[in-house]
Structure formats: C-alpha cells, structure tokens
Write an enzyme that holds these catalytic residues in place. Structure first.
Site, PDB file in Angstrom:
ATOM      1  N   ASP A   9      11.229  24.941  12.601  1.00 15.65           N
ATOM      2  CA  ASP A   9      11.077  26.391  12.760  1.00 15.65           C
ATOM      3  C   ASP A   9      12.461  26.956  13.028  1.00 15.65           C
ATOM      4  O   ASP A   9      13.255  26.354  13.766  1.00 15.65           O
ATOM      5  CB  ASP A   9      10.124  26.709  13.925  1.00 15.65           C
ATOM      6  CG  ASP A   9       9.596  28.144  13.859  1.00 15.65           C
ATOM      7  OD1 ASP A   9      10.416  29.073  13.684  1.00 15.65           O
ATOM      8  OD2 ASP A   9       8.373  28.329  13.981  1.00 15.65           O
ATOM      9  N   ASP A  10      12.755  28.127  12.443  1.00 15.77           N
ATOM     10  CA  ASP A  10      14.078  28.726  12.640  1.00 15.77           C
ATOM     11  C   ASP A  10      14.145  29.585  13.895  1.00 15.77           C
ATOM     12  O   ASP A  10      15.210  30.121  14.220  1.00 15.77           O
ATOM     13  CB  ASP A  10      14.471  29.559  11.412  1.00 15.77           C
ATOM     14  CG  ASP A  10      13.542  30.742  11.188  1.00 15.77           C
ATOM     15  OD1 ASP A  10      12.307  30.545  11.324  1.00 15.77           O
ATOM     16  OD2 ASP A  10      14.021  31.827  10.851  1.00 15.77           O
ATOM     17  N   MET A  55       8.089  30.918   7.039  1.00 14.92           N
ATOM     18  CA  MET A  55       9.089  31.973   6.871  1.00 14.92           C
ATOM     19  C   MET A  55      10.422  31.556   7.488  1.00 14.92           C
ATOM     20  O   MET A  55      10.713  31.796   8.654  1.00 14.92           O
ATOM     21  CB  MET A  55       8.578  33.265   7.527  1.00 14.92           C
ATOM     22  CG  MET A  55       7.236  33.725   6.983  1.00 14.92           C
ATOM     23  SD  MET A  55       7.274  34.011   5.198  1.00 14.92           S
ATOM     24  CE  MET A  55       8.357  35.436   5.129  1.00 14.92           C
ATOM     25  N   ASN A 339     -14.658 -32.290  14.406  1.00 14.60           N
ATOM     26  CA  ASN A 339     -14.438 -33.110  13.213  1.00 14.60           C
ATOM     27  C   ASN A 339     -14.867 -34.554  13.435  1.00 14.60           C
ATOM     28  O   ASN A 339     -15.505 -35.171  12.581  1.00 14.60           O
ATOM     29  CB  ASN A 339     -12.961 -33.057  12.805  1.00 14.60           C
ATOM     30  CG  ASN A 339     -12.606 -31.790  12.047  1.00 14.60           C
ATOM     31  OD1 ASN A 339     -13.455 -31.204  11.381  1.00 14.60           O
ATOM     32  ND2 ASN A 339     -11.361 -31.374  12.150  1.00 14.60           N
ATOM     33  N   ASP A 348     -15.065 -27.560   8.611  1.00 13.03           N
ATOM     34  CA  ASP A 348     -14.661 -26.464   7.720  1.00 13.03           C
ATOM     35  C   ASP A 348     -15.585 -25.268   7.877  1.00 13.03           C
ATOM     36  O   ASP A 348     -15.144 -24.108   7.866  1.00 13.03           O
ATOM     37  CB  ASP A 348     -14.663 -26.938   6.266  1.00 13.03           C
ATOM     38  CG  ASP A 348     -13.512 -27.885   5.965  1.00 13.03           C
ATOM     39  OD1 ASP A 348     -12.610 -28.008   6.810  1.00 13.03           O
ATOM     40  OD2 ASP A 348     -13.525 -28.493   4.873  1.00 13.03           O
ATOM     41  N   GLU A 374      -6.525 -25.253  13.239  1.00 11.25           N
ATOM     42  CA  GLU A 374      -7.512 -24.403  13.910  1.00 11.25           C
ATOM     43  C   GLU A 374      -6.853 -23.218  14.608  1.00 11.25           C
ATOM     44  O   GLU A 374      -7.408 -22.645  15.537  1.00 11.25           O
ATOM     45  CB  GLU A 374      -8.318 -25.222  14.917  1.00 11.25           C
ATOM     46  CG  GLU A 374      -7.525 -25.821  16.065  1.00 11.25           C
ATOM     47  CD  GLU A 374      -6.961 -27.203  15.755  1.00 11.25           C
ATOM     48  OE1 GLU A 374      -6.732 -27.955  16.704  1.00 11.25           O
ATOM     49  OE2 GLU A 374      -6.758 -27.533  14.565  1.00 11.25           O
TER      50      GLU A 374
END
Length: 476
Positions: A9-10, A55, A339, A348, A374
């Site tokens: 913004d100006d 503006m 396992n 798996d 894992e």
C-alpha cells in the site's frame, strides 16, 4: 497456521494498521509501498499471501497482480486486493487479473483473518504438491505440468445445494454458458450424498438454507474422502460475515455476497475450477510418475531414495522462512519375533498394515516413507514439535490398541507396538541428515525407555556413545 504476509500500500498508515492487526494474530509481515517493490519482494521472499492495494501511483494493483500471475515463481501466491473501490466492475477486474479475493476498506477484521488463514492453508497444500512434482522431475521420472493459467475450465460439472427456487434459477442461468452439467439438490443431506457420487468440479451452497445448516453441509463435504478436495463456493448476505468466516475455517474455498453479480460469480467459479483441475493434474501426473525407483514395492510408501531427495528440497525451501517442520522416525517393536514365529509372509502383511494405519492418521500433505526394514519416516511440514508429538502419540495408540489379525478366517491375533522418535527443525536449518540423526537418537531413547512410547529429541540425551547411533544417508 500463521504464515508470511506481504502488505502492499502506498499509504503508510494503511500499511501500519494492517501490519499491527496481522502481527497480533502471529503472522510474519513484510511490507512494500509501491508495485515495483512488491514484485521484487514477492519474487525474493515468496510470501504465503499478498494483501494488495489497487490505487497506487506508477503501477496500480491490477497490473501488479497480472505480473505476479505471469511469473512462474509468484503465480501460486494468493493475492487479496484491499481497496476503497467497491464497484462490482472493479471487483470483477481484480478477480480476472488473478486475485483470489477483494476486501473493501475499512476492512472487516473477521473477513480478513478468515480469508488469510484459508488462503495460507491452500498455498501450503499446493506448495507441497508442487514440491513433490519438482522432486520427481529432478529425479528424471516426470515432466512438469502446465501452469495454472493454462488450465481449461470448460465443460465443468457443478452441484448447487439450495432450497430457494428463485436463487436456483438465477445461478443456473448465469452458469449455463460455461458448464456442461449443472445439478441441483434442495435437501442438504441429499446434497452431501450426491456430491460424493457425482464427480463435481465445484459445489455451490447458500448460507440461507431453510431445511438445514449450510456450514454442516460444508463440514460433511470436507469430512468425506470423495469430496475433501472439491471446491466449495458459499453464497451469503453481508450481515452473515461471522458465519462466512466460520465456513472458511471449515474449508470453504470462496464466498460470494448477495445480490449475485453475474460477472463476479463467473470469475469466482472459473478461478475455483481452474485451481481444482490444476491440483488434480499435479496429483495425476505425480501418481503416474511414481515407479519402483521411488516407492517401496512392499508397502507402496515412498522409499529411502525419494525421502532424501524430497527432504533436501523441503529443508532448503523452509531454511530461511522460519517455517516449522518435524520428522517422526518410527520403528516396529520386536518385529524379528513376528518373522521368526509366523514367517516372512505374515511379516510382510504386518508391514503393509502398519503403513495403512500411518496413512489414515496423518495429514494428506505429510510425507510417509519406509526407511528400510521395519522403520518408517513421517515428514510433517508446518508442524512444530507439539503438533508432531500429538500425531505420534495418536499413531502409537492406533497401532497398539488394534491387534493385527493374521487373515480373515483366523481368530489368532498379533499384538503390535511401535517406538517413535521426534525431531524438529527449530535449531536445524537446511540439513536433513542432521534432522534424521536427531530423530534417530530420540527413537533410540524411546526403545531404551521400554518401547511402545514416544520421545522428543533433547540435546541432554546426546552422549558420546549415541552421537552417531547410525549413519543415515541416501547412499544405500
């Protein structure tokens, strides 16, 4: 989800007012007093959103917005025009130049904060998809998608959830030229059901529903997997801004204030459809590009190679922006026993089940990878250690509280648990290997604490014996 906001913004008092309001909401604010400076800052700083006055001398906000959207580096930054102009033609001009919204001065704080939060969330999600696309492109497995401005919006499918016949007819008349399918549903419940089966590009609903709560409709659409990404355009009255703000927080993409302006409705509809189709294209191209070189063939998660490439890009991008990021390193407790006792086929199956449970308990833009064996890694952008700890604890419970069933015909179950280590980037910038090393030390600490628990990295747990617990790199 605070982010970085560029205010342009100006008029200095306007800049200071917005800066004070946004800073009070914990946003990081940078400022520019003219269009050329704004373009330079946007390109250099990559803010999460731009609040842009129209503006201004030398270069007005419309031109700034057009140039932002023409630049590949800045075209994805949301732009909200903040101006004293209130004419519908100015609003439409702003939307057609690429702006996401148009707030009239004096700015309603409720609308401002809700809109900023909504657009920052959107940018975070889009950034993550574009980063994944870039990662795949750098690995040589896909071409980058077209730019968002090149996406066609023709032949859209739109669902209108509205119980006022006059409003239905008005919206249908406006949309008929650009949509191939316009469906209407007067019942909110049936509207939600229809949205889940209709493959729509956009859902439009009114806050003035007499047969139900429009915000409940929006919430239900966001809760369903099939409609979670469908854009929602909310139509309301000027005095319903608190409810509109609530809708934006619930995931509504855009809103329109009555009386409905034909050109504004079309501009907002095109923006949402174009963004949805661009996101879908990113997702589709990305999914098609994945191959065994990037994914773990057992679980379908990302593999070690992709993880390190993605993490390097993410840490580089967040390194100078003070954005939070956390990593969860998860290890399945006593997996060798599984396992040894049941065989590798069951082992798996267990790993695949763990992967599924992780995916349904993290955000859709978090990255989940199998590091090896894992071990799993979850990369959480825009998440500090407090958020990461809550997610990790939820994951731990979801795995520990639901035993794994060997198969559908068997009544035998296997009790599972995981240990999780967490590290964040609060003191680690641009070094994914160090971040993973810290998460690994935290995991090591969790296992020493008895397993089935979550531990955060703390420098106090560093010892000469665990400073190099393992070498975590992408070489293997």
């Amino acid at each position: 989800m605070p982010g970085r906001v560029l205010v342009v913004d100006d008029v200095l008092p306007n800049v200071k007012l917005l800066e004070a309001k946004l800073s009070a909401e914990y946003f990081n604010v940078i400022t520019a007093m003219n269009g050329p400076d704004a373009l330079i800052l946007a390109d250099k700083e990559s803010p999460d959103i731009i609040l842009l006055d129209i503006m201004m001398p030398a270069m007005d906000g419309f031109e700034v917005c057009r140039r932002l959207k023409a630049n590949v580096k800045t075209q994805h930054i949301p732009v909200v025009m903040v101006t004293a102009l209130s004419d519908n033609s100015d609003r439409v001009k702003g939307l057609e130049s690429g702006a996401d919204d148009f707030l009239t001065k004096p700015v309603n704080d409720i609308a401002l904060f809700a809109r900023v939060r909504s657009l920052v969330r959107l940018k975070t999600m889009m950034d993550e998809w574009r980063l994944r696309e870039q990662t795949s492109h750098e690995l040589g497995v896909m071409l980058q998608a077209d730019q968002v401005k090149e996406v066609d919006t023709a032949d859209a499918a739109i669902l209108i959830v509205e119980d006022n016949p006059i409003d239905i007819a008005n919206i249908e008349d406006i949309l008929r030229a650009g949509a191939s399918r316009i469906d209407t549903e007067m019942s909110p419940t049936k509207g939600v059901e229809r949205a889940a089966t209709g493959d729509y590009d956009l859902v439009i609903t009114s806050l003035g529903l007499s047969q139900g709560d429009a915000l409940r409709v929006c919430s239900q659409l966001r809760a369903q997997e099939k409609t979670r990404q469908v854009p929602i355009l909310l139509v309301g009255e000027d005095d319903q801004m608190p409810r509109i703000a609530k809708g934006l927080d619930l995931g509504v993409n855009d809103y329109l204030i009555k009386p409905i302006d034909r050109n504004e409705l079309m501009a907002r509809v095109r923006t949402q459809i174009r963004r949805r189709r661009y996101q879908d294209r990113l997702r589709d191209n990305y999914e098609k590009s994945l191959s065994l070189a990037l994914t773990d063939s057992l679980t379908g998660l990302y593999n070690r190679r992709y993880l390190f490439s993605h993490l390097q890009g993410l840490t580089t991008r967040t390194g100078g922006s003070n954005k939070a990021m956390s990593i969860l390193l998860m290890d399945l407790d006593h997996f060798k026993r599984v396992n040894d006792t049941y065989g590798h086929v069951v082992g798996d199956d267990v790993l695949r089940e763990i992967a599924k449970r992780i995916l349904v308990n993290v955000r859709n833009f978090d990255l989940v990878a199998r590091l090896g064996g894992e071990e799993f890694v979850i990369v959480m952008p825009d998440a500090d250690r407090e958020i990461a700890e809550r997610v990790a604890e939820r994951l731990r419970r979801k795995i520990a509280e639901a035993p794994f069933m060997r198969d559908a015909a068997s009544t035998e179950s296997i009790d599972l648990s995981v240990s999780i280590g967490i590290a964040d980037n609060a003191e680690v910038q641009g070094d994914p290997t160090e971040l993973l090393r810290r998460a690994d030390i935290a995991l090591y600490h969790a296992k020493n604490a008895g397993r089935n628990c979550v531990r955060l990295y703390d420098p106090a747990i560093e010892t000469p014996g665990n400073k190099g617990v393992r070498t975590l790199n992408s070489a293997d």
